[in-house]
Design an enzyme around this catalytic site. Structure first.
Site, PDB file in Angstrom:
ATOM      1  N   HIS A  61      97.049  26.910  73.388  1.00 50.81           N
ATOM      2  CA  HIS A  61      97.293  27.432  74.671  1.00 50.81           C
ATOM      3  C   HIS A  61      97.026  28.967  74.895  1.00 50.81           C
ATOM      4  O   HIS A  61      96.869  29.829  73.859  1.00 50.81           O
ATOM      5  CB  HIS A  61      98.938  27.137  75.105  1.00 50.81           C
ATOM      6  CG  HIS A  61      99.602  27.992  74.125  1.00 50.81           C
ATOM      7  ND1 HIS A  61     100.156  27.431  73.051  1.00 50.81           N
ATOM      8  CD2 HIS A  61     100.429  29.234  74.065  1.00 50.81           C
ATOM      9  CE1 HIS A  61     100.954  28.107  72.441  1.00 50.81           C
ATOM     10  NE2 HIS A  61     101.148  29.066  73.015  1.00 50.81           N
ATOM     11  N   HIS A  65      97.789  32.452  76.990  1.00 50.82           N
ATOM     12  CA  HIS A  65      98.875  32.898  77.936  1.00 50.82           C
ATOM     13  C   HIS A  65      98.034  33.932  78.908  1.00 50.82           C
ATOM     14  O   HIS A  65      96.962  34.786  78.358  1.00 50.82           O
ATOM     15  CB  HIS A  65      99.514  34.238  77.055  1.00 50.82           C
ATOM     16  CG  HIS A  65     100.404  33.433  75.806  1.00 50.82           C
ATOM     17  ND1 HIS A  65     101.782  33.031  76.450  1.00 50.82           N
ATOM     18  CD2 HIS A  65     100.179  32.991  74.926  1.00 50.82           C
ATOM     19  CE1 HIS A  65     102.319  32.702  75.013  1.00 50.82           C
ATOM     20  NE2 HIS A  65     101.373  32.322  74.289  1.00 50.82           N
TER      21      HIS A  65
HETATM   22  P1  AMP Z   1     103.091  30.869  71.585  1.00 53.50           P
HETATM   23  O1  AMP Z   1     104.279  31.503  70.996  1.00 53.50           O
HETATM   24  O2  AMP Z   1     101.839  31.619  71.753  1.00 53.50           O
HETATM   25  O3  AMP Z   1     103.059  29.567  70.622  1.00 53.50           O
HETATM   26  O4  AMP Z   1     103.560  30.695  73.011  1.00 53.50           O
HETATM   27  C1  AMP Z   1     104.349  29.392  73.379  1.00 53.50           C
HETATM   28  C2  AMP Z   1     104.823  29.704  74.732  1.00 53.50           C
HETATM   29  O5  AMP Z   1     105.404  28.629  75.567  1.00 53.50           O
HETATM   30  C3  AMP Z   1     106.066  30.754  74.961  1.00 53.50           C
HETATM   31  O6  AMP Z   1     105.582  31.914  75.615  1.00 53.50           O
HETATM   32  C4  AMP Z   1     107.225  29.993  75.642  1.00 53.50           C
HETATM   33  O7  AMP Z   1     108.028  30.999  76.541  1.00 53.50           O
HETATM   34  C5  AMP Z   1     106.435  28.919  76.366  1.00 53.50           C
HETATM   35  N1  AMP Z   1     107.084  27.693  76.385  1.00 53.50           N
HETATM   36  C6  AMP Z   1     107.941  27.036  75.410  1.00 53.50           C
HETATM   37  N2  AMP Z   1     108.487  25.820  75.986  1.00 53.50           N
HETATM   38  C7  AMP Z   1     108.102  25.891  77.397  1.00 53.50           C
HETATM   39  C8  AMP Z   1     108.171  25.046  78.426  1.00 53.50           C
HETATM   40  N3  AMP Z   1     108.991  23.781  78.292  1.00 53.50           N
HETATM   41  N4  AMP Z   1     107.864  25.129  79.510  1.00 53.50           N
HETATM   42  C9  AMP Z   1     106.949  26.493  79.542  1.00 53.50           C
HETATM   43  N5  AMP Z   1     106.754  27.271  78.791  1.00 53.50           N
HETATM   44  C10 AMP Z   1     107.119  27.048  77.377  1.00 53.50           C
END
Ligand code: AMP
Length: 144
Positions: free
Chosen positions: A107, A109
């Site tokens: 993903h 950001h």
């Molecule tokens: P990463 O740490 O780069 O893997 O980012 C994962 C991101 O997903 C973090 O910023 C979390 O806040 C976000 N996240 C986790 N669960 C959800 C969810 N159910 N809906 C939206 N964002 C989420």
């Protein structure tokens, strides 16, 4: 090692893609989905993911799929800037737990940055659902 390994079909983003978990959707086409981060590090923090590829990180995704994700990242960044008028925007992507990755479906950001506001702690505080709904409506109006 979290940089390498098998794709877990039960990760939260896979569930969102399958419609088994909710999200504050901002954009969707056959290949890409964008939605609000529910633990935002800034107002407007959004995520963009590929829907068709089971890639944990940038090492695993094919370049054509990555390009489609990035086209949506650019479109969403423009909408965020137009609507929220931040002073800057971070586009970030983490690979492996030591790099900060917590969800193992690749993903991007998109994090608006506002003057005088430091970045919130990564994946920590859940946003108010009403605030996320309002923000979603504002951004959908821009993206529509
Ligand atoms: P990463 O740490 O780069 O893997 O980012 C994962 C991101 O997903 C973090 O910023 C979390 O806040 C976000 N996240 C986790 N669960 C959800 C969810 N159910 N809906 C939206 N964002 C989420």
């Amino acid at each position: 090692m979290s940089l390498h390994g098998d794709y877990d079909e039960q990760n939260i983003f896979a569930k969102i893609i399958r419609g088994e978990a909710p999200c504050y959707k901002l954009y969707e086409d056959d290949e890409v989905l964008a939605f609000l981060d529910v633990f935002p590090q800034s107002f407007g923090h959004s995520l963009v993911i590929p829907k068709q590829v089971q890639a944990r990180n940038i090492l695993e995704i094919d370049s054509a799929s990555l390009a489609k994700v990035m086209a949506v990242v650019q479109r969403l960044t423009r909408a965020l800037v137009d609507e929220l008028q931040p002073a800057g925007v971070q586009v970030a992507q983490f690979n492996g737990a030591p790099a900060g990755q917590t969800v193992f479906h690749i993903h991007m950001h998109v994090i608006p940055r506002f003057t005088g506001e430091s970045l919130g702690i990564h994946a920590s505080a859940k946003a108010d659902p009403a605030e996320l709904e309002q923000l979603q409506a504002r951004l959908l109006a821009r993206l529509g």
